[in-house]
Design an enzyme around this catalytic site. Structure first.
Site, mmCIF file in Angstrom:
data_model
loop_
_atom_site.group_PDB
_atom_site.id
_atom_site.type_symbol
_atom_site.label_atom_id
_atom_site.label_comp_id
_atom_site.label_asym_id
_atom_site.label_seq_id
_atom_site.Cartn_x
_atom_site.Cartn_y
_atom_site.Cartn_z
ATOM 1 N N LYS A 30 0.855 -1.209 0.000
ATOM 2 C CA LYS A 30 0.000 0.000 0.000
ATOM 3 C C LYS A 30 0.880 1.245 0.000
ATOM 4 C CE LYS A 30 -1.700 1.579 4.053
ATOM 5 N NZ LYS A 30 -1.377 2.974 4.335
ATOM 6 N N ASN A 31 1.891 1.256 0.864
ATOM 7 C CA ASN A 31 2.682 2.479 1.039
ATOM 8 C C ASN A 31 3.687 2.703 -0.078
ATOM 9 O OD1 ASN A 31 1.153 2.884 3.254
ATOM 10 N ND2 ASN A 31 2.749 2.399 4.749
ATOM 11 N N CYS A 37 -5.335 12.739 12.876
ATOM 12 C CA CYS A 37 -5.332 11.277 12.745
ATOM 13 C C CYS A 37 -5.127 10.711 14.152
ATOM 14 C CB CYS A 37 -4.199 10.940 11.781
ATOM 15 S SG CYS A 37 -3.652 9.259 11.837
ATOM 16 N N ARG A 40 -0.019 14.878 12.578
ATOM 17 C CA ARG A 40 0.663 14.474 11.344
ATOM 18 C C ARG A 40 1.051 15.747 10.573
ATOM 19 N NH1 ARG A 40 -0.886 9.128 9.930
ATOM 20 N NH2 ARG A 40 0.901 9.108 8.540
ATOM 21 N N ASP A 56 4.647 0.718 12.164
ATOM 22 C CA ASP A 56 3.431 0.085 11.649
ATOM 23 C C ASP A 56 3.268 -1.360 12.118
ATOM 24 O OD1 ASP A 56 3.470 1.768 8.403
ATOM 25 O OD2 ASP A 56 2.961 2.429 10.421
ATOM 26 N N ARG A 98 -8.736 -0.554 4.931
ATOM 27 C CA ARG A 98 -7.959 0.505 4.271
ATOM 28 C C ARG A 98 -6.612 -0.035 3.816
ATOM 29 N NH1 ARG A 98 -7.164 6.153 7.047
ATOM 30 N NH2 ARG A 98 -5.793 6.149 5.246
HETATM 31 C C1 EPZ Z 1 4.350 6.900 6.222
HETATM 32 O O1 EPZ Z 1 3.591 7.989 6.693
HETATM 33 C C2 EPZ Z 1 3.392 5.717 6.175
HETATM 34 N N1 EPZ Z 1 2.274 6.027 5.290
HETATM 35 C C3 EPZ Z 1 2.877 5.420 7.582
HETATM 36 O O2 EPZ Z 1 2.091 4.234 7.487
HETATM 37 C C4 EPZ Z 1 4.066 5.126 8.488
HETATM 38 O O3 EPZ Z 1 3.591 4.904 9.797
HETATM 39 C C5 EPZ Z 1 5.020 6.328 8.477
HETATM 40 O O4 EPZ Z 1 5.439 6.598 7.113
HETATM 41 C C6 EPZ Z 1 6.272 6.096 9.300
HETATM 42 O O5 EPZ Z 1 6.928 4.971 8.839
HETATM 43 C C7 EPZ Z 1 2.446 5.948 3.951
HETATM 44 O O6 EPZ Z 1 3.523 5.668 3.463
HETATM 45 C C8 EPZ Z 1 1.237 6.202 3.112
HETATM 46 P P1 EPZ Z 1 6.348 10.284 8.154
HETATM 47 P P2 EPZ Z 1 4.199 9.472 6.614
HETATM 48 O O7 EPZ Z 1 6.268 11.552 7.416
HETATM 49 O O8 EPZ Z 1 5.140 9.592 5.504
HETATM 50 C C9 EPZ Z 1 6.997 13.495 11.475
HETATM 51 C C10 EPZ Z 1 0.189 2.920 7.721
HETATM 52 O O9 EPZ Z 1 -0.247 2.379 8.738
HETATM 53 N N2 EPZ Z 1 6.808 14.468 10.401
HETATM 54 O O10 EPZ Z 1 7.429 9.324 7.834
HETATM 55 O O11 EPZ Z 1 3.081 10.438 6.694
HETATM 56 C C11 EPZ Z 1 5.718 12.725 11.796
HETATM 57 O O12 EPZ Z 1 4.946 13.441 12.755
HETATM 58 C C12 EPZ Z 1 0.685 4.349 7.775
HETATM 59 O O13 EPZ Z 1 0.303 2.348 6.591
HETATM 60 C C13 EPZ Z 1 7.073 15.815 10.650
HETATM 61 O O14 EPZ Z 1 7.471 16.190 11.750
HETATM 62 O O15 EPZ Z 1 4.995 9.521 7.975
HETATM 63 C C14 EPZ Z 1 6.244 11.428 12.341
HETATM 64 O O16 EPZ Z 1 6.533 11.583 13.704
HETATM 65 C C15 EPZ Z 1 0.396 4.989 9.114
HETATM 66 N N3 EPZ Z 1 6.879 16.711 9.640
HETATM 67 C C16 EPZ Z 1 7.549 11.227 11.595
HETATM 68 O O17 EPZ Z 1 7.900 12.498 11.033
HETATM 69 C C17 EPZ Z 1 6.474 16.327 8.388
HETATM 70 O O18 EPZ Z 1 6.333 17.189 7.501
HETATM 71 C C18 EPZ Z 1 7.456 10.238 10.487
HETATM 72 O O19 EPZ Z 1 6.349 10.588 9.707
HETATM 73 C C19 EPZ Z 1 6.217 14.947 8.158
HETATM 74 C C20 EPZ Z 1 6.405 14.035 9.176
#
Ligand code: EPZ
Length: 421
Positions: free
Chosen positions: A22-23, A116, A121, A308, A400
């Site tokens: 998915k990701n 969320c 997020r 995850d 989802r």
């Molecule tokens: C991806 O989300 C995945 N989703 C998430 O999977 C996964 O949990 C996450 O990466 C972490 O591995 C998809 O790929 C569609 P991040 P993403 O930006 O990219 C902080 C699932 O269950 N952050 O890597 O949105 C954020 O708060 C989903 O399949 C900022 O501070 O996550 C978090 O603490 C849930 N500023 C950390 O970075 C930003 O602009 C990692 O988030 C963006 C993120």
């Protein structure tokens, strides 16, 4: 809304196929906006999130067909550059259309993703990266208004307070493919899904090096062409299926699982005492009656332990005698499943980003409620081993990100039924 009714106590047996990631698929679908040509994407998992992204792309002016896990998609010339709240609020990954829209049309209006349950997020890293490429960004009335005369490559540091960002790396990488000059992304995410997106872009004609490392270099090109591509297997679904076999003390071959994408998870399972055999086309979980050993996990960016898989591991900890500790370093609030597991008799105490799990002999069935995608998977695993019949409600969360998980578990012998709530 649907619910699952699971009667615990069956040891799973047989072979189960892992679906596409998915990701990986979601950002790759966003990347199809970077060309006016047709793209064919294979091994696409049939999920609610897949359909959500396809609906957004159709709104933005792409025609698509989706059948037999293959998506054929092509912009139809009526391009829009606005991604409305109704799409982005249902699925955060929709925010990934920002980079491609900017790159192709030099302007975009994309809704900020909604909140969320797993935590705040933010998208500050996405916006910081795109601004560095020469984008004028205004955030007003819940939307990001972005425009540029032309994107220009730059040296960008994308590290955040919790390490790298998967989707921010994807958004900036996609925008940089058609920018003038070279972009270097420092503290880039190294997840296999980022590598898959990079490989898709390279096949489209992008010039990218270093994908999978914390430093990615993108040399801008004039245009990108359509491609045929097969997405990687879903490492989180694979981990969930391996856990289902392990926690029920079954013997299951998880076909298509890529051990090289799951090292942190597999190492941890071995520490617990679970018997695994890595084969060329999947992972064999072997039956063992050894007592599970208590263990700790700290969630980290890849190649660290994946957040995850945290909920699924908490379920395993809850029936592992002794004290186990989870430290959630990515989403410190990602503990909605704690209260639900405790309703089943688990003894989990949450302290900020920590969860202390005091393992018990056996969980007992109870009606529980899914709150997010991975928490619902953790509750399904709990139902597989609890005494009695567990009802997991609101499983649209599960649908989802998991393709017919109940059907796959049923094929392995689980007593699991889907019913209307
Ligand atoms: C991806 O989300 C995945 N989703 C998430 O999977 C996964 O949990 C996450 O990466 C972490 O591995 C998809 O790929 C569609 P991040 P993403 O930006 O990219 C902080 C699932 O269950 N952050 O890597 O949105 C954020 O708060 C989903 O399949 C900022 O501070 O996550 C978090 O603490 C849930 N500023 C950390 O970075 C930003 O602009 C990692 O988030 C963006 C993120």
């Amino acid at each position: 809304m649907d619910k699952l009714i699971i009667e615990g106590g069956v040891s799973l047996k047989g072979t189960v196929q892992v679906a596409g990631s998915k990701n990986s698929l979601l950002p790759i679908l966003a990347a199809t906006l970077l060309t006016k040509d047709r793209c064919v994407i294979k091994n696409a998992p049939d999920l609610r999130d897949t359909v959500s992204m396809l609906k957004l792309l159709r709104y933005l002016g792409s025609n698509y067909e989706f059948k037999d896990h293959t998506i054929v998609i092509k912009p139809n010339g009526t391009e829009k550059v606005e991604a409305p709240y109704k799409f982005v609020s249902t699925m955060r990954a929709s925010f990934c259309v920002l980079g491609p829209l900017l790159s192709r049309y030099r302007k975009a209006k994309v809704s900020l993703p909604g909140g969320c349950v797993i935590g705040v997020r933010p998208v500050d890293l996405h916006l910081k990266g795109l601004a560095k490429l020469g984008t004028k960004i205004q955030v007003k009335e819940g939307y990001v208004h972005a425009e540029t005369r032309h994107l220009k490559g730059d040296h960008i540091y994308l590290g955040g307070p919790f390490g790298s960002s998967v989707l921010a790396t994807g958004n900036v990488m996609m925008a940089a493919t058609l920018a003038r000059g070279t972009t270097i992304i420092e503290s880039a995410a190294c997840e296999p899904e980022v590598v898959d997106l990079a490989r898709f872009l390279i096949k489209m004609g992008a010039k990218i090096k270093g994908e999978g490392s914390p430093c990615i270099e993108i040399k801008g090109v004039k245009e990108l062409h359509g491609v045929e591509y097969e997405v990687i297997p879903d490492r989180i679904e694979a981990a969930t299926l391996v856990m289902a076999a392990a926690i029920t003390r079954g013997e299951v071959f998880v076909k298509g699982a890529r051990a090289d994408h799951m090292m942190a998870v597999l190492e941890k399972l071995k520490d617990v005492g679970i018997s695994l055999k890595i084969l060329k086309d999947g992972i064999l979980v072997k039956k063992t009656m050894r007592k599970f050993k208590p263990f700790d996990i700290v969630t980290l960016p890849y190649p660290g332990f994946p957040t995850d898989a945290q909920a699924q591991f908490m379920t395993l900890m809850s029936i592992t005698e002794g004290i186990s500790v989870i430290t959630e370093k990515i989403y410190p609030d990602r503990f909605m499943h704690v209260a639900e597991l405790n309703r089943m008799g688990a003894q989990v105490k949450r302290e900020g980003p920590y969860a202390i799990v005091h393992g018990i002999k056996q969980l007992s069935a109870a009606p529980v409620m899914a709150s997010d995608l991975r928490a619902s998977a953790g509750l399904v695993l709990a139902g597989l081993v609890a005494r009695g019949k567990t009802e997991v409600s609101r499983i649209y969360h599960l649908d989802r990100g998991y393709e017919r998980l109940d059907f796959k578990l049923k094929q392995l012998g689980a007593k699991i039924e889907r019913a209307k709530e």
